[in-house]
Design a protein around this motif. Structure first.
Motif, short mmCIF file in Angstrom:
data_model
loop_
_atom_site.label_atom_id
_atom_site.label_comp_id
_atom_site.label_asym_id
_atom_site.label_seq_id
_atom_site.Cartn_x
_atom_site.Cartn_y
_atom_site.Cartn_z
N UNK A 76 3.20 -11.84 -9.01
CA UNK A 76 2.83 -10.73 -8.13
C UNK A 76 2.52 -11.23 -6.73
N UNK A 77 1.81 -12.33 -6.64
CA UNK A 77 1.46 -12.90 -5.34
C UNK A 77 2.71 -13.25 -4.55
N UNK A 78 3.68 -13.82 -5.22
CA UNK A 78 4.94 -14.19 -4.56
C UNK A 78 5.64 -12.95 -4.00
N UNK A 79 5.63 -11.86 -4.78
CA UNK A 79 6.25 -10.63 -4.31
C UNK A 79 5.49 -10.05 -3.11
N UNK A 80 4.18 -10.14 -3.16
CA UNK A 80 3.38 -9.61 -2.05
C UNK A 80 3.61 -10.42 -0.77
N UNK A 88 5.62 -5.09 5.86
CA UNK A 88 5.83 -3.82 5.16
C UNK A 88 4.52 -3.40 4.48
N UNK A 89 3.68 -2.70 5.23
CA UNK A 89 2.38 -2.32 4.70
C UNK A 89 2.51 -1.28 3.58
N UNK A 90 3.47 -0.38 3.70
CA UNK A 90 3.63 0.64 2.66
C UNK A 90 4.10 0.02 1.35
N UNK A 91 5.06 -0.90 1.43
CA UNK A 91 5.52 -1.59 0.23
C UNK A 91 4.41 -2.42 -0.39
N UNK A 93 1.07 -1.87 -0.17
CA UNK A 93 0.09 -1.00 -0.82
C UNK A 93 0.63 -0.43 -2.12
N UNK A 94 1.88 -0.02 -2.12
CA UNK A 94 2.47 0.56 -3.33
C UNK A 94 2.52 -0.46 -4.46
N UNK A 95 2.90 -1.70 -4.14
CA UNK A 95 2.99 -2.74 -5.17
C UNK A 95 1.61 -3.09 -5.71
N UNK A 96 0.63 -3.18 -4.82
CA UNK A 96 -0.74 -3.49 -5.27
C UNK A 96 -1.23 -2.42 -6.23
N UNK A 102 -2.68 -3.25 -12.08
CA UNK A 102 -2.47 -3.12 -13.52
C UNK A 102 -2.45 -4.49 -14.19
N UNK A 103 -1.83 -5.47 -13.53
CA UNK A 103 -1.79 -6.82 -14.08
C UNK A 103 -3.19 -7.45 -14.08
N UNK A 104 -3.96 -7.17 -13.07
CA UNK A 104 -5.35 -7.67 -13.03
C UNK A 104 -6.15 -7.07 -14.18
#
Length: 317
Positions: A76-80, A88-91, A93-96, A102-104
């Motif tokens: 997840x960190x790599x994707x962020x 890309x702030x919208x992407x 926020x959506x991914x988080x 959910x993974x956390x």
């Protein structure tokens, strides 16, 4: 075309009739800092959680399944990082919201489940418990210090963004004033925002001793409408009302104003409605219905003023 109307016609291009959130270079640059500090906080959390998992799997060979959760967080960190690199702030926020949180949660649940069941199955339960507690006590202060730094940087970046927005508006005010538009109301809105939002937010950050207090300060002072239970300045609405009022005042002072009395009166009524709504909501957060009560008349007034300016231009071509 008569020269005395040149300023009015220039307003069609020079003055944005409406802008919900002003865009400017400082704000756009700070957006990257906000994303970067948000990512730093996530790294603090990941490093802490992975450290806890490593200590568990080292103490209990039967807990190796927990490693898959650590891998998911690192993925997840790599994707962020990709979203941050693209600004890309919208992407982000959506991914988080949809994936990382959910993974956390799944990871925390798995660790709690091991503590309830797996640790009891370990032959040396008491010794394992003491070892893990000692390692946890070493990891936690490192995490807290890391998170404090990340959250403080995020908060300071927000202050820089707010200051950039207000500085940008100061420049706009100078431009409008140079065109003979009354900007006293606009200056009051900007000064009020600095005193009501930026200064107390910065003071809250500076006096905070932990991340929780900094987060509390960020939730307490918002330039727009972002604080559910804090002080909301509603800066964008106020600025648009004052800016449009200034343009309308310039129109009223022209020799052409008598030709557009009804249209001017309608625009004034809409601005008065918007101003009354903003004043009525005070510094509270408003919902969508309340938002519309503020912004619908602002948009209506903007359209009416633009139409008046176009008609004046048509009459003097």
């Amino acid at each position: 075309m008569e020269r005395k109307y040149a300023v009015l016609f220039a307003l069609l291009l020079a003055v944005p009739m409406i802008s919900a959130v002003s865009s400017n270079p400082v704000k756009d640059a700070v957006k990257g800092d906000l994303l970067g500090s948000a990512l730093d906080e996530i790294k603090c959390r990941n490093d802490f959680t992975v450290g806890v998992i490593d200590s568990i799997t080292s103490a209990d060979s039967n807990a190796s399944a927990l490693s898959s959760y650590a891998s998911a967080l690192q993925k997840d960190y790599t994707q962020l990082q990709v979203y941050v690199s693209a600004n890309d702030s919208e992407g982000f926020r959506t991914f988080v919201k949809a994936t990382y949180k959910e993974d956390v949660k799944s990871t925390d649940d798995a660790i709690r489940n091991w503590r309830k069941t797996g640790r009891k199955a370990e032959g040396k339960a008491n010794e394992t418990r003491e070892t893990l507690r000692a390692e946890y006590e070493q990891l936690r202060p490192v995490y807290q210090e890391c998170r404090l730094g990340a959250v403080k940087e995020h908060a300071n970046a927000r202050v820089r963004m707010y200051n950039g927005i207000l500085d940008h508006e100061d420049q706009r005010i100078q431009n409008l004033s140079a065109r003979g538009i009354d900007t006293q109301g606009l200056r009051g809105v900007v000064d009020e925002a600095r005193n009501r939002i930026v200064s107390p937010l910065q003071n809250g950050i500076n006096s905070a001793t932990d991340a929780k207090e900094i987060i509390s300060a960020m939730h307490s002072y918002c330039l727009y409408n972002g604080c559910q239970n804090g002080t909301n300045d509603h800066f964008a609405a106020k600025v648009n009302i004052e800016r449009l009022g200034g343009v309308l005042g310039k129109i009223k002072s022209s020799n052409q104003s008598g030709n557009f009395g009804p249209q001017i009166a309608d625009a004034e009524e809409n601005l008065a409605m918007a101003n009354s709504a903003v004043a009525g909501f005070g510094m509270n957060h408003y919902d969508q219905e309340q938002h519309d009560a503020v912004w619908d008349p602002i948009k209506e007034a903007a359209g009416q003023i633009k139409e008046i300016l176009a008609l004046i231009k048509g009459n003097n071509v």
